[in-house]
Design a protein around this motif. Sequence first.
Motif, PDB file in Angstrom:
ATOM      1  N   PRO A   1     -25.479  25.132 -60.854  1.00  0.00           N
ATOM      2  CA  PRO A   1     -24.204  24.648 -60.107  1.00  0.00           C
ATOM      3  C   PRO A   1     -23.248  25.151 -60.074  1.00  0.00           C
ATOM      4  CG  PRO A   1     -24.617  23.492 -62.222  1.00  0.00           C
ATOM      5  CD  PRO A   1     -25.845  24.353 -62.166  1.00  0.00           C
ATOM      6  N   ARG A   2     -22.940  26.065 -60.830  1.00  0.00           N
ATOM      7  CA  ARG A   2     -21.670  27.090 -60.950  1.00  0.00           C
ATOM      8  C   ARG A   2     -22.060  28.595 -60.835  1.00  0.00           C
ATOM      9  NH1 ARG A   2     -20.940  23.899 -65.414  1.00  0.00           N
ATOM     10  NH2 ARG A   2     -19.061  22.292 -65.250  1.00  0.00           N
ATOM     11  N   CYS A   3     -21.361  29.404 -60.205  1.00  0.00           N
ATOM     12  CA  CYS A   3     -21.869  30.568 -60.095  1.00  0.00           C
ATOM     13  C   CYS A   3     -20.728  31.672 -59.922  1.00  0.00           C
ATOM     14  CB  CYS A   3     -22.433  30.953 -58.508  1.00  0.00           C
ATOM     15  SG  CYS A   3     -21.254  30.425 -57.076  1.00  0.00           S
ATOM     16  N   ARG A   4     -20.875  33.202 -60.095  1.00  0.00           N
ATOM     17  CA  ARG A   4     -19.916  34.172 -59.945  1.00  0.00           C
ATOM     18  C   ARG A   4     -20.213  35.137 -58.967  1.00  0.00           C
ATOM     19  NH1 ARG A   4     -18.793  36.112 -66.038  1.00  0.00           N
ATOM     20  NH2 ARG A   4     -17.348  37.243 -65.036  1.00  0.00           N
ATOM     21  N   GLU A   5     -21.051  34.737 -57.973  1.00  0.00           N
ATOM     22  CA  GLU A   5     -21.395  35.652 -56.932  1.00  0.00           C
ATOM     23  C   GLU A   5     -21.083  34.986 -55.533  1.00  0.00           C
ATOM     24  OE1 GLU A   5     -24.648  38.563 -58.897  1.00  0.00           O
ATOM     25  OE2 GLU A   5     -25.287  37.318 -57.569  1.00  0.00           O
ATOM     26  N   TYR A   6     -20.530  35.650 -54.625  1.00  0.00           N
ATOM     27  CA  TYR A   6     -20.246  35.256 -53.335  1.00  0.00           C
ATOM     28  C   TYR A   6     -20.880  35.985 -52.010  1.00  0.00           C
ATOM     29  CZ  TYR A   6     -16.002  37.957 -52.626  1.00  0.00           C
ATOM     30  OH  TYR A   6     -15.034  39.085 -52.633  1.00  0.00           O
ATOM     31  N   ALA A   7     -21.354  35.871 -51.186  1.00  0.00           N
ATOM     32  CA  ALA A   7     -21.883  36.632 -50.184  1.00  0.00           C
ATOM     33  C   ALA A   7     -21.015  36.217 -48.989  1.00  0.00           C
ATOM     34  CB  ALA A   7     -23.328  36.577 -49.799  1.00  0.00           C
ATOM     35  N   VAL A   8     -20.337  37.033 -48.211  1.00  0.00           N
ATOM     36  CA  VAL A   8     -19.578  36.898 -47.011  1.00  0.00           C
ATOM     37  C   VAL A   8     -19.147  38.404 -46.334  1.00  0.00           C
ATOM     38  CG1 VAL A   8     -17.223  36.800 -48.110  1.00  0.00           C
ATOM     39  CG2 VAL A   8     -17.745  35.679 -45.958  1.00  0.00           C
ATOM     40  N   ASN A   9     -19.159  38.248 -44.930  1.00  0.00           N
ATOM     41  CA  ASN A   9     -18.875  39.630 -44.396  1.00  0.00           C
ATOM     42  C   ASN A   9     -17.146  39.389 -44.069  1.00  0.00           C
ATOM     43  OD1 ASN A   9     -18.432  41.622 -42.871  1.00  0.00           O
ATOM     44  ND2 ASN A   9     -19.941  41.052 -41.140  1.00  0.00           N
ATOM     45  N   SER A  10     -16.605  40.412 -45.142  1.00  0.00           N
ATOM     46  CA  SER A  10     -15.167  40.282 -45.213  1.00  0.00           C
ATOM     47  C   SER A  10     -14.548  40.918 -44.268  1.00  0.00           C
ATOM     48  CB  SER A  10     -14.618  40.787 -46.807  1.00  0.00           C
ATOM     49  OG  SER A  10     -15.188  39.934 -47.609  1.00  0.00           O
ATOM     50  N   SER A  11     -15.155  41.788 -43.433  1.00  0.00           N
ATOM     51  CA  SER A  11     -14.600  42.285 -42.440  1.00  0.00           C
ATOM     52  C   SER A  11     -13.977  41.569 -41.291  1.00  0.00           C
ATOM     53  CB  SER A  11     -15.630  43.612 -41.649  1.00  0.00           C
ATOM     54  OG  SER A  11     -16.712  42.835 -40.969  1.00  0.00           O
ATOM     55  N   ASN A  12     -14.466  40.438 -41.393  1.00  0.00           N
ATOM     56  CA  ASN A  12     -14.241  39.254 -40.512  1.00  0.00           C
ATOM     57  C   ASN A  12     -13.129  38.531 -40.843  1.00  0.00           C
ATOM     58  OD1 ASN A  12     -16.150  40.055 -38.333  1.00  0.00           O
ATOM     59  ND2 ASN A  12     -17.469  38.670 -39.388  1.00  0.00           N
ATOM     60  N   ALA A  13     -12.228  38.752 -41.940  1.00  0.00           N
ATOM     61  CA  ALA A  13     -11.404  38.052 -42.599  1.00  0.00           C
ATOM     62  C   ALA A  13     -10.310  37.730 -41.710  1.00  0.00           C
ATOM     63  CB  ALA A  13     -10.841  38.819 -44.011  1.00  0.00           C
ATOM     64  N   ARG A  14      -9.617  38.393 -40.835  1.00  0.00           N
ATOM     65  CA  ARG A  14      -8.533  38.389 -40.318  1.00  0.00           C
ATOM     66  C   ARG A  14      -8.586  37.254 -39.147  1.00  0.00           C
ATOM     67  NH1 ARG A  14     -11.565  42.692 -38.392  1.00  0.00           N
ATOM     68  NH2 ARG A  14     -11.458  43.224 -36.254  1.00  0.00           N
ATOM     69  N   HIS A  15     -10.059  36.963 -38.886  1.00  0.00           N
ATOM     70  CA  HIS A  15     -10.478  35.783 -37.862  1.00  0.00           C
ATOM     71  C   HIS A  15     -10.635  34.556 -38.532  1.00  0.00           C
ATOM     72  CE1 HIS A  15     -11.010  39.208 -34.957  1.00  0.00           C
ATOM     73  NE2 HIS A  15     -11.714  39.982 -35.657  1.00  0.00           N
ATOM     74  N   TRP A  16     -10.653  34.458 -39.869  1.00  0.00           N
ATOM     75  CA  TRP A  16     -10.948  33.160 -40.441  1.00  0.00           C
ATOM     76  C   TRP A  16      -9.789  32.324 -40.216  1.00  0.00           C
ATOM     77  CZ3 TRP A  16     -12.545  36.002 -45.727  1.00  0.00           C
ATOM     78  CH2 TRP A  16     -13.730  36.571 -45.482  1.00  0.00           C
ATOM     79  N   ASP A  17     -10.131  30.960 -40.453  1.00  0.00           N
ATOM     80  CA  ASP A  17      -9.236  29.751 -40.517  1.00  0.00           C
ATOM     81  C   ASP A  17      -8.579  29.940 -42.091  1.00  0.00           C
ATOM     82  OD1 ASP A  17     -10.735  28.222 -42.399  1.00  0.00           O
ATOM     83  OD2 ASP A  17     -11.465  27.118 -40.791  1.00  0.00           O
ATOM     84  N   ASP A  18      -7.416  29.158 -42.261  1.00  0.00           N
ATOM     85  CA  ASP A  18      -6.856  29.282 -43.486  1.00  0.00           C
ATOM     86  C   ASP A  18      -7.620  28.984 -44.770  1.00  0.00           C
ATOM     87  OD1 ASP A  18      -4.558  30.167 -42.042  1.00  0.00           O
ATOM     88  OD2 ASP A  18      -3.463  28.268 -42.094  1.00  0.00           O
ATOM     89  N   GLY A  19      -8.383  28.034 -44.408  1.00  0.00           N
ATOM     90  CA  GLY A  19      -9.023  27.401 -45.469  1.00  0.00           C
ATOM     91  C   GLY A  19     -10.173  28.393 -46.301  1.00  0.00           C
ATOM     92  N   ILE A  20     -10.951  28.985 -45.392  1.00  0.00           N
ATOM     93  CA  ILE A  20     -11.798  30.146 -45.796  1.00  0.00           C
ATOM     94  C   ILE A  20     -11.170  31.271 -46.198  1.00  0.00           C
ATOM     95  CG2 ILE A  20     -13.563  31.976 -44.843  1.00  0.00           C
ATOM     96  CD1 ILE A  20     -14.670  28.919 -44.966  1.00  0.00           C
ATOM     97  N   ARG A  21      -9.896  31.751 -45.588  1.00  0.00           N
ATOM     98  CA  ARG A  21      -9.023  32.793 -45.867  1.00  0.00           C
ATOM     99  C   ARG A  21      -8.642  32.672 -47.480  1.00  0.00           C
ATOM    100  NH1 ARG A  21      -4.103  33.627 -45.672  1.00  0.00           N
ATOM    101  NH2 ARG A  21      -3.858  31.781 -44.293  1.00  0.00           N
ATOM    102  N   ARG A  22      -8.161  31.380 -47.579  1.00  0.00           N
ATOM    103  CA  ARG A  22      -7.537  31.276 -48.887  1.00  0.00           C
ATOM    104  C   ARG A  22      -8.542  31.012 -50.096  1.00  0.00           C
ATOM    105  NH1 ARG A  22      -5.830  26.368 -48.769  1.00  0.00           N
ATOM    106  NH2 ARG A  22      -6.102  25.785 -46.751  1.00  0.00           N
TER     107      ARG A  22
END
Length: 340
Positions: free
Chosen positions: A188-209
Amino acid sequence: MTLGQYLGAYEMSETPLAKAVAATIGALADAGQQLASLIALGPLAGAMAAKRHDDRFGDSQKELDFRAHAIVIDHLAAAPVALVGSEEADEAELLNADAPLVVAIDPLDGSSNIDTNASVGTIFSIYPAGGGTAALLQRGTQQLAAGVIIYGPQTGLMLTVGDGTALFTLDPRTGQFSLTQARAAIPPRCREYAVNSSNARHWDDGIRRYVADLVKGAEGPRGTDFNTRWVASMVADAFRILVRGGVYLYPGDARPGYHEGRLRLIYEANPIAFLIEQAGGGATDGVRRILEIEPTSLHQRTPLVFGSAEEVLHLGHYQTNAYAGGEESPLFGTRSLFRA
């Protein structure tokens, strides 16, 4: 236990369509074996990464996409399947009008990785037939089975028939899928995440935070260090999460054509969500449970977040609470109640 034996035991259940579902999974597994042999040849099989054309949705169809679709349709034509909705076809394809099932499928997910020797896969969902092409627009909760065949260092099958998620490995010595994990269990808990961070400037505030707080690690509001594990192949990331946990994010963003996400609800998000939930994880579009979204079209897109259940819920809190997270929280922000 082989896949055939596993499906034989499933056929003995009281589910009315169990025999047809088992036969269809068997046909898809056979298609997967054929595809595994083709993919293993790499460039020896020809220019499999060559672009054939761009579809009407702006996605490129590669030669291997085309070949995978043909192989899948060939095998499903002999199965109890009325209709197939495929990423590689604009409209649903009629196979056996009186058959009891329909299949939604991405014959080859991750085709951008074909020439890099990274993992690719086949993603499928099986639903009851009825109502013509509308049968392909059922909610994910109506799935009878779902699976992913992943072509990597090993060829694996992630499968659920609604009673947990089982993992199989193709034994090249026998040509059979053998059960290697009867019940995957995502912590249920983890310490790994997978996301294409090169798109960070396009994300909405919730995802970015949310991602910003993961990056801050032990010094941030989460109080722990997180690692990034991004393969850029959803099937590979899904397999890793089924084996050891983690969270995967493919959010919608502000780029043209990305507002509703890029992944397809019916033949990508729904089967992945079914597999993940059956292993104890969660899957949402950031807020809504994926399996409860009402489809409106075969190629409908959606944002997708899946993985360890508590982490998926935690991200949802960032999406619905403007003050979640450290940097913009009134308590922890750079200009906060405690710092002028």
